[in-house]
Design a protein around this motif. Structure first.
Motif, PDB file in Angstrom:
ATOM      1  N   THR A  87       0.739  -1.276   0.089  1.00 51.91           N
ATOM      2  CA  THR A  87      -0.195   0.083   0.148  1.00 51.91           C
ATOM      3  C   THR A  87       0.962   1.093   0.012  1.00 51.91           C
ATOM      4  OG1 THR A  87      -1.758  -1.086   1.176  1.00 51.91           O
ATOM      5  CG2 THR A  87      -1.765   1.212   1.135  1.00 51.91           C
ATOM      6  N   GLU A  91       2.857   1.638  -5.572  1.00 48.75           N
ATOM      7  CA  GLU A  91       2.721   2.473  -6.573  1.00 48.75           C
ATOM      8  C   GLU A  91       3.914   2.988  -7.292  1.00 48.75           C
ATOM      9  OE1 GLU A  91       0.348   6.614  -7.722  1.00 48.75           O
ATOM     10  OE2 GLU A  91      -0.230   5.504  -5.890  1.00 48.75           O
ATOM     11  N   ASN A  92       4.781   3.286  -6.436  1.00 50.09           N
ATOM     12  CA  ASN A  92       6.291   3.877  -6.772  1.00 50.09           C
ATOM     13  C   ASN A  92       6.904   2.568  -7.580  1.00 50.09           C
ATOM     14  OD1 ASN A  92       5.664   6.454  -6.056  1.00 50.09           O
ATOM     15  ND2 ASN A  92       6.924   6.421  -4.137  1.00 50.09           N
ATOM     16  N   LYS A  95       5.711   2.329 -10.741  1.00 51.94           N
ATOM     17  CA  LYS A  95       6.144   3.215 -11.901  1.00 51.94           C
ATOM     18  C   LYS A  95       7.846   3.394 -11.771  1.00 51.94           C
ATOM     19  CE  LYS A  95       2.155   6.235 -10.967  1.00 51.94           C
ATOM     20  NZ  LYS A  95       1.660   7.350 -10.416  1.00 51.94           N
TER      21      LYS A  95
END
Length: 161
Positions: A87, A91-92, A95
């Motif tokens: 969580t 996301e990083n 990406k």
């Protein structure tokens, strides 16, 4: 005098009942109403209910970081350790961006505890960190021991299938 219904009407009725049954079964696994969500929240917080936790974490558009912290700390649920890590950092990672050091410091104890409880995702994430030297010093010994744990976990999973 007997009345015969065309077979497509009977077939349609059977399909309707089948779809209704399947929809009801699927909906029973989802959390659609706020009252169901509240029941699951209290089930996680008060009892450490794993089924409720998995329902909460599969519900889109709901914040469940708090529940992963509770399940990891209070109830020692290994998957919650990984969920906490993903969580905050997922996301990083997706990406290909670096996470800030304060986030890593917050997440690292959860990863380590999850790995101690033999959560595959936690072991894999720690192994990647140590092998890449990302956020921690590279350590071949730790990487090798984590690889052996991953191997044991993956063969254990294969035996259970």
């Amino acid at each position: 005098m007997k009345k015969y219904y065309p077979s497509y009407i009977i077939f349609g009725i059977l399909i309707g009942f089948g779809i209704g049954f399947i929809k009801k079964h699927i909906d029973s696994k989802r959390i659609d109403s706020d009252s169901q969500y509240y029941e699951c929240e209290s089930g996680v917080i008060e009892k450490g209910n794993i089924i409720c936790y998995n329902r909460i974490t599969s519900t889109p558009d709901k914040e469940w970081l708090l529940y992963s912290i509770i399940m990891a700390n209070k109830y020692n649920y290994p998957k919650a350790c990984y969920d906490f890590y993903w969580t905050l950092m997922g996301e990083n990672i997706l990406k290909n961006k670096k996470n800030d050091l304060s986030t890593v410091r917050l997440v690292f104890p959860f990863l380590r505890r999850g790995a101690e409880m033999r959560n595959y995702g936690c072991v894999e994430a720690l192994m990647k960190m140590y092998s890449d030297g990302e956020y921690v010093d590279q350590d071949k010994n730790i990487v090798d021991s984590l690889k052996s744990v991953l191997h044991k976990l993956s063969t254990k999973d294969e035996k259970q299938k």
